[in-house]
Scaffold this motif. Structure first.
Motif, short mmCIF file in Angstrom:
data_model
loop_
_atom_site.label_atom_id
_atom_site.label_comp_id
_atom_site.label_asym_id
_atom_site.label_seq_id
_atom_site.Cartn_x
_atom_site.Cartn_y
_atom_site.Cartn_z
N ARG A 8 14.15 40.80 33.04
CA ARG A 8 13.88 42.23 33.14
C ARG A 8 14.87 42.86 34.11
O ARG A 8 14.98 42.43 35.25
N VAL A 9 15.60 43.86 33.65
CA VAL A 9 16.53 44.59 34.49
C VAL A 9 16.17 46.06 34.36
O VAL A 9 16.44 46.70 33.35
N LYS A 10 15.51 46.59 35.38
CA LYS A 10 15.01 47.96 35.39
C LYS A 10 14.19 48.22 34.13
O LYS A 10 13.19 47.57 33.92
N ARG A 11 14.64 49.14 33.25
CA ARG A 11 13.86 49.49 32.07
C ARG A 11 14.18 48.62 30.86
O ARG A 11 13.46 48.64 29.88
N SER A 12 15.27 47.90 30.89
CA SER A 12 15.65 47.09 29.74
C SER A 12 15.56 45.61 30.10
O SER A 12 15.34 45.25 31.23
N ALA A 13 15.74 44.78 29.11
CA ALA A 13 15.72 43.33 29.33
C ALA A 13 17.02 42.75 28.77
O ALA A 13 17.51 43.20 27.74
N ILE A 14 17.55 41.77 29.46
CA ILE A 14 18.73 41.06 28.98
C ILE A 14 18.28 39.64 28.67
O ILE A 14 17.62 39.00 29.49
N ALA A 15 18.65 39.16 27.51
CA ALA A 15 18.26 37.82 27.08
C ALA A 15 19.50 37.09 26.57
O ALA A 15 20.51 37.71 26.24
N THR A 16 19.41 35.77 26.50
CA THR A 16 20.51 35.01 25.93
C THR A 16 20.71 35.46 24.49
O THR A 16 19.75 35.74 23.77
N GLY A 17 21.96 35.59 24.10
CA GLY A 17 22.29 36.06 22.76
C GLY A 17 22.52 37.57 22.66
O GLY A 17 23.02 38.05 21.65
N ASP A 18 22.17 38.32 23.70
CA ASP A 18 22.36 39.78 23.68
C ASP A 18 23.83 40.14 23.85
O ASP A 18 24.58 39.46 24.54
N ARG A 19 24.22 41.26 23.25
CA ARG A 19 25.56 41.83 23.42
C ARG A 19 25.50 42.73 24.64
O ARG A 19 24.64 43.60 24.72
N VAL A 20 26.40 42.53 25.60
CA VAL A 20 26.36 43.26 26.87
C VAL A 20 27.73 43.81 27.24
O VAL A 20 28.75 43.40 26.69
N ARG A 21 27.69 44.74 28.20
CA ARG A 21 28.88 45.28 28.83
C ARG A 21 28.54 45.53 30.29
O ARG A 21 27.37 45.48 30.67
N TYR A 22 29.55 45.81 31.12
CA TYR A 22 29.28 46.16 32.51
C TYR A 22 28.62 47.53 32.57
O TYR A 22 28.97 48.43 31.80
N SER A 23 27.69 47.71 33.49
CA SER A 23 27.02 49.00 33.64
C SER A 23 27.97 50.01 34.27
O SER A 23 28.83 49.67 35.08
N LEU A 27 30.51 49.78 37.61
CA LEU A 27 31.93 50.10 37.52
C LEU A 27 32.32 51.21 38.50
O LEU A 27 33.36 51.13 39.15
N ARG A 28 31.48 52.23 38.61
CA ARG A 28 31.75 53.31 39.58
C ARG A 28 31.70 52.79 41.01
O ARG A 28 32.50 53.17 41.86
N SER A 29 30.75 51.90 41.29
CA SER A 29 30.58 51.42 42.67
C SER A 29 31.76 50.60 43.16
O SER A 29 32.02 50.54 44.36
N VAL A 30 32.48 49.96 42.25
CA VAL A 30 33.64 49.16 42.65
C VAL A 30 34.96 49.83 42.28
O VAL A 30 36.03 49.25 42.47
N GLY A 31 34.89 51.05 41.72
CA GLY A 31 36.10 51.82 41.42
C GLY A 31 36.91 51.30 40.24
O GLY A 31 38.13 51.45 40.22
N LEU A 32 36.26 50.68 39.28
CA LEU A 32 36.97 50.18 38.09
C LEU A 32 36.92 51.22 36.98
O LEU A 32 35.89 51.45 36.37
N PHE A 33 38.07 51.85 36.71
CA PHE A 33 38.15 52.86 35.67
C PHE A 33 39.18 52.50 34.61
O PHE A 33 39.19 53.08 33.54
N THR A 34 40.08 51.57 34.91
CA THR A 34 41.11 51.16 33.98
C THR A 34 41.14 49.64 33.88
O THR A 34 40.48 48.95 34.65
N GLY A 35 41.93 49.14 32.96
CA GLY A 35 42.04 47.70 32.77
C GLY A 35 41.02 47.19 31.78
O GLY A 35 40.31 47.95 31.13
N PRO A 36 40.89 45.88 31.65
CA PRO A 36 40.03 45.31 30.61
C PRO A 36 38.53 45.33 30.94
O PRO A 36 37.70 45.38 30.03
N ILE A 37 38.16 45.33 32.20
CA ILE A 37 36.74 45.19 32.56
C ILE A 37 35.87 46.35 32.08
O ILE A 37 34.80 46.12 31.52
N PRO A 38 36.26 47.62 32.23
CA PRO A 38 35.38 48.70 31.77
C PRO A 38 35.15 48.71 30.26
O PRO A 38 34.19 49.31 29.78
#
Length: 88
Positions: A8-23, A27-38
């Motif tokens: 359980r992650v806040k209002r949603s749930a992450i499980a094995t097999g789920d398709r995910v991305r960085y929140s 990304l804002r908290s670490v200043g990532l706006f360019t490159g492959p991670i976003p």
């Protein structure tokens, strides 16, 4: 049939097999706006307990990580499921 670990992650749930991305919040908290991670999207392969109760380390297989630039293990609180609205 293999057992699925659901975290359980806040209002949603992450499980094995789920398709995910960085929140966006992470990304804002670490200043990532360019490159492959976003723009990275991947599939959760494993969830392992990490530190205090309720914290999990997700192992993610990224779709487009030919150069090995993306970390494969990420705290589950920094991920969101693709296609689900993100709560800020």
């Amino acid at each position: 049939m293999s057992a699925r670990t659901v975290v359980r992650v806040k209002r949603s749930a992450i499980a094995t097999g789920d398709r995910v991305r960085y929140s966006a919040k992470f990304l804002r908290s670490v200043g990532l706006f360019t490159g492959p991670i976003p723009f990275a999207i991947g599939t959760v392969e494993n969830l392992a307990p990490f530190g205090s109760p309720g914290r999990y380390l997700a192992t993610v297989k990224w779709d487009n990580d030919a150069n090995g630039e993306l970390p494969s293990r990420i705290l589950s609180v920094n991920l969101v499921c693709v296609g689900r609205p993100e709560a800020d």
